[in-house]
Design a protein around this motif. Sequence first.
Motif: not given
Length: 273
Positions: A54, A65, A67, A118, A269
């Motif tokens: 992460v 997470w 994204t 993630t 990130f």
Amino acid sequence: MQKNMNFTRSNNRAFDQLRPLKVSYGIYPYAAGSTLFEIGNTKILCSITIQNGVPHFLRGKKCGWLTAEYSLLPSATPVRTVREITANKRSGRVIEISRLIGRALRSVTDLSVLGEQTIFVDCDVLQADGGTRVASITGAFLALRAAQEKWRLQGLLDGKALIKDELAAISVGLSSHGPLLDMDFAEDSMIDADYSFVLTRSGKIIEIQGCAERAPISWDHYDQMKILANQGAQELFFFYDNQGMSPEVPDQNMKSNFIFPSFSQHMAFDDRS
């Protein structure tokens, strides 16, 4: 909205009519979930992958997470779009849309069920004919829903639900004829105001983006666009419920089509997209 009653759009669409919808699953066999989502001539390829790790601001917090990355492929537009890797920079528009997709999907997911992993969402525009940002959000959500089922069967989610609510994204514009639902590129180029709505099935708002292109709009016009956005979202939810292949079928190697008429090498990130 009376002004629109006798107005005919391209392909004889009514002012409150979506373009034809289509989704194909299992485009990428290596992805946890993938879709080719089409709304009219706009076509978006979406994939979901997951990796350990992460961003730094979540390390040690036992939370995952999500994204997103958005891009236009070179031949997606009439004039060739230069690949960002060639231009050696990311455009402001691409960054902004990537962050929008990420925010929207995070708002309806419980990332604590993942632990410190993630989810990567990749949205590549194969063909752009208006509404690519909202189509990317919708296509990515369907891909995430398919991925959730695959992860559930693999025991990755420990019997918990990753997705807390369903979302739909749609564009609405204001023209000289009144509000228009789901504009194509030609309509979008001549619009007086352009709005993107991201809404949930439970009747909540995730995000509204928009601006007047030529002159300020009235609250009455905004209310009319809001009504159309809610109608469009409900039609998208109906589309979700009536797909030819439910995402509960986890075989990503088998493509399925449904037509509805009418921490790693590339992580970035810190932008929290």
